[in-house]
Each structure stands twice: as C-alpha cells, then as structure tokens.
Design a protein around this motif. Structure first.
Motif, PDB file in Angstrom:
ATOM      1  N   ARG A 170     -69.871  30.475 -18.469  1.00  0.00           N
ATOM      2  CA  ARG A 170     -69.205  30.117 -17.210  1.00  0.00           C
ATOM      3  C   ARG A 170     -69.172  28.600 -17.026  1.00  0.00           C
ATOM      4  O   ARG A 170     -68.140  28.027 -16.670  1.00  0.00           O
ATOM      5  CB  ARG A 170     -69.875  30.779 -16.008  1.00  0.00           C
ATOM      6  N   ARG A 222     -57.487  31.565 -23.935  1.00  0.00           N
ATOM      7  CA  ARG A 222     -58.136  30.959 -22.776  1.00  0.00           C
ATOM      8  C   ARG A 222     -57.401  31.284 -21.484  1.00  0.00           C
ATOM      9  O   ARG A 222     -58.023  31.472 -20.431  1.00  0.00           O
ATOM     10  CB  ARG A 222     -58.261  29.436 -22.973  1.00  0.00           C
ATOM     11  N   ARG A 232     -63.722  34.454 -16.431  1.00  0.00           N
ATOM     12  CA  ARG A 232     -64.061  33.272 -15.639  1.00  0.00           C
ATOM     13  C   ARG A 232     -63.818  33.514 -14.149  1.00  0.00           C
ATOM     14  O   ARG A 232     -64.662  33.184 -13.307  1.00  0.00           O
ATOM     15  CB  ARG A 232     -63.270  32.041 -16.105  1.00  0.00           C
ATOM     16  N   ASN A 280     -66.817  33.524 -11.428  1.00  0.00           N
ATOM     17  CA  ASN A 280     -66.766  32.567 -10.322  1.00  0.00           C
ATOM     18  C   ASN A 280     -66.731  33.266  -8.970  1.00  0.00           C
ATOM     19  O   ASN A 280     -67.329  32.786  -8.005  1.00  0.00           O
ATOM     20  CB  ASN A 280     -65.550  31.645 -10.473  1.00  0.00           C
ATOM     21  N   THR A 319     -58.895  34.508 -20.678  1.00  0.00           N
ATOM     22  CA  THR A 319     -60.290  34.361 -20.242  1.00  0.00           C
ATOM     23  C   THR A 319     -60.365  33.809 -18.822  1.00  0.00           C
ATOM     24  O   THR A 319     -61.195  34.242 -18.015  1.00  0.00           O
ATOM     25  CB  THR A 319     -61.052  33.417 -21.198  1.00  0.00           C
ATOM     26  N   ASP A 320     -59.481  32.864 -18.528  1.00  0.00           N
ATOM     27  CA  ASP A 320     -59.526  32.223 -17.208  1.00  0.00           C
ATOM     28  C   ASP A 320     -59.226  33.187 -16.067  1.00  0.00           C
ATOM     29  O   ASP A 320     -59.806  33.071 -14.989  1.00  0.00           O
ATOM     30  CB  ASP A 320     -58.553  31.036 -17.165  1.00  0.00           C
ATOM     31  N   SER A 331     -61.742  23.352 -17.144  1.00  0.00           N
ATOM     32  CA  SER A 331     -60.555  23.719 -16.366  1.00  0.00           C
ATOM     33  C   SER A 331     -60.487  22.945 -15.063  1.00  0.00           C
ATOM     34  O   SER A 331     -59.850  23.370 -14.120  1.00  0.00           O
ATOM     35  CB  SER A 331     -60.589  25.222 -16.093  1.00  0.00           C
ATOM     36  N   LEU A 364     -66.620  27.128 -19.509  1.00  0.00           N
ATOM     37  CA  LEU A 364     -65.221  27.381 -19.129  1.00  0.00           C
ATOM     38  C   LEU A 364     -64.836  26.557 -17.903  1.00  0.00           C
ATOM     39  O   LEU A 364     -63.736  25.989 -17.846  1.00  0.00           O
ATOM     40  CB  LEU A 364     -65.011  28.874 -18.860  1.00  0.00           C
ATOM     41  N   ASN A 365     -65.730  26.470 -16.948  1.00  0.00           N
ATOM     42  CA  ASN A 365     -65.405  25.688 -15.748  1.00  0.00           C
ATOM     43  C   ASN A 365     -65.271  24.204 -16.064  1.00  0.00           C
ATOM     44  O   ASN A 365     -64.432  23.512 -15.495  1.00  0.00           O
ATOM     45  CB  ASN A 365     -66.469  25.904 -14.668  1.00  0.00           C
TER      46      ASN A 365
END
Lengths: 359, 359
Positions: free
Chosen positions: B351, A343, A351, A355, A346-347, B358, B354-355
C-alpha cells in the motif's frame, strides 16, 4: 459475487467412480538424480525453504523417480558461481536471483525486480501471461540454460536509517549499504552506496560507519536485529517484487522423460508461488514481533521530492540501457507496457480497497 | 537487495550429471479416472480455465495415469448441486465456491472471501501458513469431503451504479443485484438487494429496473457489457479476494496411490495460484479495453460515512454468527487475528509503495 442460476431440474449427471481401467503407458522406472546449487547458506529461511519444497514435491509426485539433492553455499563455496556451474553442467540446477548475473549478461537484470516496477501479482502476470517468460527464455537460451520464477520476497522495505530523509539534500553524502542497480540510482543523487559483508552490517550501522542500509523486509530483517539500533524504517521503492530464479541446464532437462519434465516444472512453479505466500506470512509475523518488542520504530516514506528524483534517475539509467541494446529495449518496453495496464487495475482494486479501510 | 558475499575460492563442488540409477519403487500402472463437476457453464473464462489447467497438469505429470474429465453445468444441470454430488460420490471432484453452501452448512461461508476481509496474498497466507486450511478441513471433513483453494478472482469491484452514492441516504431503497452475505449487509442499511438471473441483468440495469449491480470485475464484467449503460464503477468492499474451491470425495481420494494423491494436490494448488494471476491479467487487459472504448467511465469509491456504516453492519452480522456457533467463532477469530497482522504488513509494503507512486 458471481452466482450461477440454480437449475432445479433433477440431477441427471452420470454416476462415476475412481476405477481401474486400461494399463497406462509403459512408465520409465529409472531414477533420475539431479543436483542443485543454491546461492544461500544452509537452512537459510524462506529462500532455502523454496528449494526444499520444490525437491520434496518432485520426489513425491514422481514416486521417487526424481531425486534432487541441494547443495548450499556452505558446500559449493560459490554463491555467485551458480550461473556458471549450471551452465557448464557441474550442477544440473540452481536457485539464485537473475540480477546477480548482470555483470556477466546485462539483460539478466530485468527478471528479478526493478525500482518503481511491478508488484508481485503484476509481475507474475507479466511472466506467465504477458510475455515475460518468453523474454527470459530468449536471454537464457543462449547459455544452454532455462530460467523460471523461483519465489518472491514480496515488496522489500527501503531500509533502516539513522536519520530522517526530508529532502534531496539529506541524500547527499549518505553512506548506505545498497548494492546493485538501486545503488546506481542513489549514486546519481549524491548518495554513497557501499557494500559491506553481511556479518559486519549490524556493527557498521550501530557505530554509524554507515547511515543506512537495506536488506529485505521483516521476513529476513528480524534476525539481523537492525530494528534494535536504527529508529527509522523506510517503505520500499527499489525492489517491489524480488523474484528468485530456478536455473536448469537445458541439456540435462531434455534428458528427462516428459512426465518428469512436467513434474519438475510444476514443482518449481508451485514452490515459487508458495515462497511468495510464505514471505508474506513471515513478514506479517515478524513485523508484529518487531513492533511488540520495539514499539517506537517509526515507519517513514520518502517525501515526494525524493521519490520523483529517484524515478527520474531510474528512468535515465534505463533509457541508457535501452539505447545500447535492442533486446534490453524490447524487455523494458514490454515491462513498461504491462506495468501501465496492470497498475491501472491495481489502483482501482487493491489500492482503492486498502485505502478505503485505512482512513 | 539481499546479496551473498562472493567467496573467490576455486569452485570445488562435486561434478554431477543426470544419471540412470537404481530402479524406482514398483509404479502402479493403472489408470485412475476421476469425474469433476464444475458450477460454471462450458468454456466459462478464467474459472473454467482453472479446471482445465488442473486436469492437464495432473494428466501430464502422471504420464496419463490420472485422467480427469470435466462436466460443466450444461452437462450436469446442477450448478449448485456440486457439494451434494461430490459428497454422494456421484462425482469424484467439484469446482465451485465454498460460500454457495452456506444455506446447507453455514460455516462454509468463511472460505471464499469476506466483506472488509483479507486480500488475496493475505488470505493465501491464512490458508497455507495461518491455519485456514485446517479449519476448512474441520468444516468439510464431516461430510466426507476435502476442500482446497481453487483459484482467486482478485479484488472484486463494488459494482456498476446508475447514480452516485454520496451518503447513507443514497443507499435507502437502492435496488441492487447483490446476492449472498454482502446483500445482507446492504439490507441492514436500507438497500433492497435483489437477485436477477444473469441473462436478464443487462436489460434490468439499462431499463433501471435495478439501480445497481455487482458482478465480478473487469475480467468477467467486460463481456456482460454493463460499462456501456452505467456511468459509475465503484471500487470494492465486499469480496476482496474471492477464492473458488476444489472439492474431492475423501474416499475416492484415499483410493489413489500416494504419488497420484500428491500430483492431484499439487495440480490443484498450482491451478489455483495460476487462476489468481490469470484473473489479474484479464482484469488489467479488460479494464484497458473498457477505458479505451468508454473513456467516460467514472471510478468511484464509497464515502467514509458509507464504508463505516457497512463495516459496522458487517461486524454486527458476524458477531451474531460467532455467538451462535463455537466453530464459527473459532474461524472468525482466526481470520480477524490473521488479518490484523497481515494488513499491518500490507500497509507498510504494497500500500505504501503504490501510494508513493500515485501522488
């Protein structure tokens, strides 16, 4: 972009052609017939395509030496009997989902998907490079069974809701069709998970017998028609990467010659990956159709308060399982450790990229 | 969770076993030897594993009838000669990246990755279910070549920077090693893209001969050591899903019997998917190592102003290409249409998920 430096030396590589050379090992010309039982109805979209794809690949690659016939639940009448039928040898193979067997073998729960768990590429990383397959072998090996990834649905949606969820209070008494472990999580927060046969779901949601339900995502939700009768489509939390499974009777597998074993394993692996991509495609197409026909569908995410409480309930349930069984602890620890590393990547990759483009 | 209703009828499915049956079609027992030229150095991590994985699968599945030997650039000395060597038949196969041939065949640019383009699952959806493979066939077919996806690096990082990029002004005069189309995009905004041989990159960045560079991502950046000498690691925009390629000489492929053709295609497809997952895994592991050793690495994303300007420059460059060539327009339109649908799905699935975790 990684780019090799271009050496301008004259190309001196040896010429080569596809030539006939020495005879190969004496091939085993026998035809091996395997029967597969799938949990799904005949011609079920996407899931059923994975078994057909796998069988077709195996037959073509083996030049007809490996013939796999597929019985749907319409034929064998035991969608949740696949584990037992393959274990006993009544069928050679199965296509199903590991978490269906948690009542029988609790540690099978962990090989499909977990609430707040890994996404599909993260989870494939765990299966193939992070020790997941070996742990699955450990769980299934005791039952004369081999289990392999069998196709991923991608991230499942949180479901269709008749009313908005703005706080934890809105979960209290919420009648929702959400089976399995995710239902246990919601029950801890005061919701009332119910199970209703598939054929009755539409009417139950329309008549408000239930307040909400989850199914899969656009890939399979479209044909159910829920978007016509519920205004809110919640984003997912409970099944971020639902992986189906191929089951094989170990003794039957071992009777195959080595080349057919490899053909079968590769056909399953490719069909699993393909199903992940086909699911992605079908969700993209079907979501576009839904939005065109019903532009007022509102996509919602649960508020932080609700997400936090669900995570806490989930962690508590998993801690109980880890405390009760050393193998469960080993699997859960492996997943948690892998998720943390994957993760973090991934972040800062997908992601961050996604974003940055949606501001 | 999708769950089949459990019918409690007695299991009446027909018993079955792996049995020997009628003899299969007469198998072609000849051994076919293929030679593959890869763009990479010997034992190059991840990329080189994809070719080895493919060759091993093909050999095992064919019971030794298909033997593929791999020559690295150390042997053939022509890393960017792979297209020509496979086209001419000097090699039967290649492993490289389609965008390396854009100087020779401009429309090959579109089959690797595009700035602000699709992520890996989106792009695999386009290749396999959205018409991408057919368009690649159209571009390569004219050259007696077949091209297939050859493994994905995942989302590439924006690169290592000695100073922060806070505005468009910070791009003016920025000396950055960033080759190819992404370099053209940056040049439109006043940056000075440079190309420097791989072996000199570390020193160039350390001595500030260049202000920044991009390579791949943690999977391959770790061994280059850039994290030891540059404080900022920018998230990606220019290569969201770099797909390598397998090239095959079409005439050589057509000489193979049908079963070996299918074995070869499946081995390539599986090895490509596997490389995507192996890259994910290696990036996760290597990013964890970098952060442990150098906890002060700062991950940054470009500000909106910079992202917006890069997108505009990218769109303008692509519009020029579409205007100049009908096939380029057809490919770019296909990608844009697919991206729009697929991204709408990604945004509400991975998306959003994941958001939500976090915050």
């Amino acid at each position: 972009m990684f780019k090799m430096n271009f050496s301008k030396k004259l190309i001196m590589a040896a010429a080569t052609t596809a030539v006939l050379a020495t005879p190969a090992m004496a091939a085993d010309d026998k035809v091996y017939k395997l029967k597969l039982a799938e949990t799904w109805p005949t011609n079920f979209p996407v899931f059923g395509d994975a078994t057909k794809n796998m069988a077709a690949l195996a037959e073509k690659m083996s030049n007809g030496r490996l013939k796999i016939t597929i019985d749907s639940k319409n034929k064998h009448k035991a969608p949740l009997g696949v584990f037992d039928m393959v274990r006993s040898g009544q069928y050679d193979m199965g296509h199903s989902a590991s978490y269906y067997w948690k009542g029988k073998v609790p540690n099978t729960l962990y090989f499909t998907t977990m609430p707040f768990g890994m996404t599909a590429p993260e989870q494939y990383g765990w299966f193939y490079y992070g020790g997941g397959q070996e742990l699955m072998d450990e769980v299934y090996g005791k039952f004369n069974l081999m289990s392999f990834p069998g196709g991923n649905t991608g991230n499942q949606m949180g479901g269709w809701f008749q009313k908005e969820i703005n706080s934890l209070d809105d979960l209290k008494g919420l009648k929702m069709r959400i089976p399995g472990f995710a239902g246990e999580v919601l029950a801890k927060l005061g919701a009332k998970p119910t199970n209703i046969p598939a054929g009755e779901l539409y009417t139950a949601l329309e008549r408000r017998t239930i307040d909400a339900l989850e199914w899969v995502g656009p890939s399979l939700d479209l044909r159910m028609g829920f978007h016509k009768i519920a205004p809110y489509y919640y984003t997912g939390w409970h099944e971020p990467a639902t992986e189906l499974q191929f089951l094989i009777n170990k003794k039957k597998f071992e009777r195959l010659p080595a080349d057919l074993q490899q053909i079968l394993k590769t056909a399953m692996r490719t069909a699993a990956y393909d199903m992940y991509i086909q699911s992605y495609h079908a969700s993209a197409e079907n979501w576009a159709s839904m939005k065109t026909e019903f532009p007022d569908i509102q996509v919602k995410s649960f508020p932080n308060e609700v997400i936090d409480a669900m995570r806490k309930a989930n962690d508590e349930l998993l801690a109980e399982k880890a405390a009760a069984d050393p193998l469960a602890k080993k699997i859960l620890d492996s997943q948690a450790e892998y998720l943390k590393k994957a993760r973090a990547w991934t972040d800062i990759s997908d992601r961050a990229y996604l974003n940055s483009l949606s501001k």
